[in-house]
Motif scaffolding. Structure first.
Motif, PDB file in Angstrom:
ATOM      1  N   ALA A 182       0.824  -1.208   0.000  1.00 51.10           N
ATOM      2  CA  ALA A 182       0.000   0.000   0.000  1.00 51.10           C
ATOM      3  C   ALA A 182       0.858   1.258   0.000  1.00 51.10           C
ATOM      4  O   ALA A 182       0.539   2.239  -0.686  1.00 51.10           O
ATOM      5  CB  ALA A 182      -0.928  -0.005   1.216  1.00 51.10           C
ATOM      6  N   ALA A 185       2.208   1.850  -3.448  1.00 48.24           N
ATOM      7  CA  ALA A 185       1.158   2.397  -4.308  1.00 48.24           C
ATOM      8  C   ALA A 185       0.869   3.854  -3.966  1.00 48.24           C
ATOM      9  O   ALA A 185       0.703   4.698  -4.857  1.00 48.24           O
ATOM     10  CB  ALA A 185      -0.114   1.558  -4.172  1.00 48.24           C
ATOM     11  N   ALA A 186       0.802   4.162  -2.665  1.00 47.76           N
ATOM     12  CA  ALA A 186       0.476   5.528  -2.255  1.00 47.76           C
ATOM     13  C   ALA A 186       1.555   6.514  -2.692  1.00 47.76           C
ATOM     14  O   ALA A 186       1.251   7.643  -3.102  1.00 47.76           O
ATOM     15  CB  ALA A 186       0.296   5.580  -0.735  1.00 47.76           C
ATOM     16  N   ARG A 222      -6.941   6.494  -6.613  1.00 47.18           N
ATOM     17  CA  ARG A 222      -6.939   5.132  -6.068  1.00 47.18           C
ATOM     18  C   ARG A 222      -5.574   4.802  -5.475  1.00 47.18           C
ATOM     19  O   ARG A 222      -5.487   4.172  -4.411  1.00 47.18           O
ATOM     20  CB  ARG A 222      -7.309   4.116  -7.154  1.00 47.18           C
ATOM     21  N   LEU A 223      -4.514   5.214  -6.146  1.00 46.03           N
ATOM     22  CA  LEU A 223      -3.176   4.947  -5.622  1.00 46.03           C
ATOM     23  C   LEU A 223      -2.892   5.799  -4.382  1.00 46.03           C
ATOM     24  O   LEU A 223      -2.485   5.284  -3.337  1.00 46.03           O
ATOM     25  CB  LEU A 223      -2.136   5.237  -6.704  1.00 46.03           C
ATOM     26  N   ALA A 227      -5.219   3.224  -1.703  1.00 41.02           N
ATOM     27  CA  ALA A 227      -4.355   2.095  -1.354  1.00 41.02           C
ATOM     28  C   ALA A 227      -4.288   1.864   0.149  1.00 41.02           C
ATOM     29  O   ALA A 227      -4.378   0.718   0.620  1.00 41.02           O
ATOM     30  CB  ALA A 227      -2.952   2.321  -1.918  1.00 41.02           C
ATOM     31  N   ALA A 231      -5.612  -1.298   2.237  1.00 45.77           N
ATOM     32  CA  ALA A 231      -4.742  -2.065   3.125  1.00 45.77           C
ATOM     33  C   ALA A 231      -5.347  -2.197   4.512  1.00 45.77           C
ATOM     34  O   ALA A 231      -5.213  -3.243   5.165  1.00 45.77           O
ATOM     35  CB  ALA A 231      -3.374  -1.400   3.210  1.00 45.77           C
ATOM     36  N   ALA A 255     -10.297   0.122  -1.136  1.00 43.63           N
ATOM     37  CA  ALA A 255      -9.688   1.019  -2.112  1.00 43.63           C
ATOM     38  C   ALA A 255     -10.743   1.900  -2.773  1.00 43.63           C
ATOM     39  O   ALA A 255     -10.495   3.084  -3.058  1.00 43.63           O
ATOM     40  CB  ALA A 255      -8.922   0.213  -3.159  1.00 43.63           C
ATOM     41  N   THR A 259     -10.822   5.909  -2.610  1.00 43.14           N
ATOM     42  CA  THR A 259     -10.880   6.694  -3.841  1.00 43.14           C
ATOM     43  C   THR A 259     -12.067   7.652  -3.810  1.00 43.14           C
ATOM     44  O   THR A 259     -11.951   8.839  -4.157  1.00 43.14           O
ATOM     45  CB  THR A 259     -10.995   5.763  -5.055  1.00 43.14           C
TER      46      THR A 259
END
Length: 384
Positions: A182, A185-186, A222-223, A227, A231, A255, A259
């Motif tokens: 996560a 991704a973040a 979303r990222l 994320a 998580a 997620a 988002t």
């Protein structure tokens, strides 16, 4: 409740959150445990062995200094409040799946600290002066201190895992893997957010098609924001020993909630958000002042007449536009349907993810409460 039916606005998400974080595992207590309001010993800051061999005076002095450097900037934001809905989601999922919420409450607090640390860093990178109705951490403690403390907050999770699962290295490894994925991704999402989407906005206006731009904005959201919430839900499933399919569906739903929450933040930037005392929690139209492409602006690229959309974008594209232009752009976005379209996108994301998750969960009041918590997080700042 039918799994595809939206939860109504009367759903009391705050009460559900309080039930999920009941007596014996209060989030505030666990936050104090991981990021204490006063010096509490070097073990809070240093892994085992790194503080050994120090005299008592030296250890005490280091504890005070590390608390000042690593805790105070984060406590500045923690003590300002916040919804605490992320830890409530984790604990509700653990309860729902038959796990031990008291044991894993410290994980919920660690994920709240990770989120708070990301806010501290985000405010530095965005140049935001206000957060939760008080000066941003870097305005009080300076840029270097805020960045160090904000990033250090991510590592509270490492200590939390040792506290809740000291004798289970397999469980520790699975939870660390989920958090590290996560965080990767973040950070990718934050990189995209810092770069911005100005070129893609130019292309959307030139082509008369905002679809690719909107998909890019949603992917960034979303990222960057989804994320960590995903998580939170995935780690709850792991802690409760859920099957992989349940864990994956909870990750996807979390997620989607994260988002959608970021979309709600895009909208709130236009409407303005106040706390219970009526004070603004952040500056209104900050994104427009920074020339930042948010989802409402992406929708406006095709919802506004083309000349109006081009004029709006030209006025704000490079940031620091005159206040008259900012107000005009804000009014145009609020009137043209971009806000409604953005909120529709948020609701669709959550509904689709819940439709996939709901058949995997027991049909109990705890499941209904879980959906209520997610709904409340996304809808709390919408006008009633």
């Amino acid at each position: 409740m039918a799994p595809t039916e939206p939860v109504g606005p009367s759903a009391d998400g705050a009460r559900a959150g309080q039930q999920a974080t009941g007596a014996g595992r209060g989030i505030e207590h666990q936050l104090d445990r991981l990021c204490p309001p006063a010096p509490a010993g070097l073990a809070v800051w240093l892994p085992g062995g790194h503080g050994s061999g120090l005299s008592a005076d030296t250890a005490h002095a280091l504890d005070r200094r590390l608390h000042r450097a690593l805790a105070e900037p984060v406590r500045h934001m923690v003590d300002a409040g916040g919804g605490r809905w992320r830890p409530a989601l984790l604990l509700q999922i653990v309860d729902l799946l038959g796990g031990d919420g008291d044991r894993f409450g410290v994980l919920a607090a660690a994920l709240e600290l990770a989120h708070t640390g990301s806010l501290v860093v985000d405010d530095v990178q965005d140049g935001s002066a206000l957060r939760r109705a008080r000066p941003a951490a870097h305005e009080v403690y300076g840029l270097p201190a805020a960045l160090t403390a904000g990033t250090y907050a991510y590592f509270a999770f490492d200590r939390a895992i040792g506290l809740c699962a000291p004798d289970d290295p397999v469980l520790q490894g699975r939870m660390r893997e989920a958090l590290l994925a996560a965080l990767r991704a973040a950070h990718a999402g934050q990189a995209l957010d810092i770069q911005g989407h100005r070129r893609e906005m130019d292309q959307a206006l030139a082509a008369g098609d905002s679809g690719p731009l909107r998909r890019l904005v949603l992917a960034t959201h979303r990222l960057k924001s989804g994320a960590l919430v995903g998580a939170c839900c995935q780690i709850a499933a792991i802690a409760a020993g859920a099957e992989p399919a349940v864990s994956r569906a909870l990750l996807d739903w979390g997620a989607a909630i994260g988002t959608a929450y970021q979309i709600a933040d895009d909208v709130a930037d236009l409407r303005g958000v106040t706390n219970d005392s009526g004070a603004l929690t952040k500056d209104v139209a900050e994104d427009l002042r920074n020339g930042k492409v948010t989802l409402p602006l992406a929708h406006a690229a095709t919802l506004l007449p083309r000349p109006a959309a081009e004029a709006l974008w030209t006025a704000i594209r490079d940031g620091d536009a005159p206040e008259a232009d900012i107000h005009a752009a804000r009014d145009a976005l609020l009137r043209c349907g971009a806000v409604a379209a953005s909120e529709h996108d948020a609701d669709r994301l959550c509904t689709d993810a819940w439709r996939a998750l709901a058949p995997l969960l027991p049909p109990t009041p705890d499941t209904a409460r879980l959906r209520t918590l997610g709904h409340h997080a996304v809808h709390a700042r919408r006008p009633r």
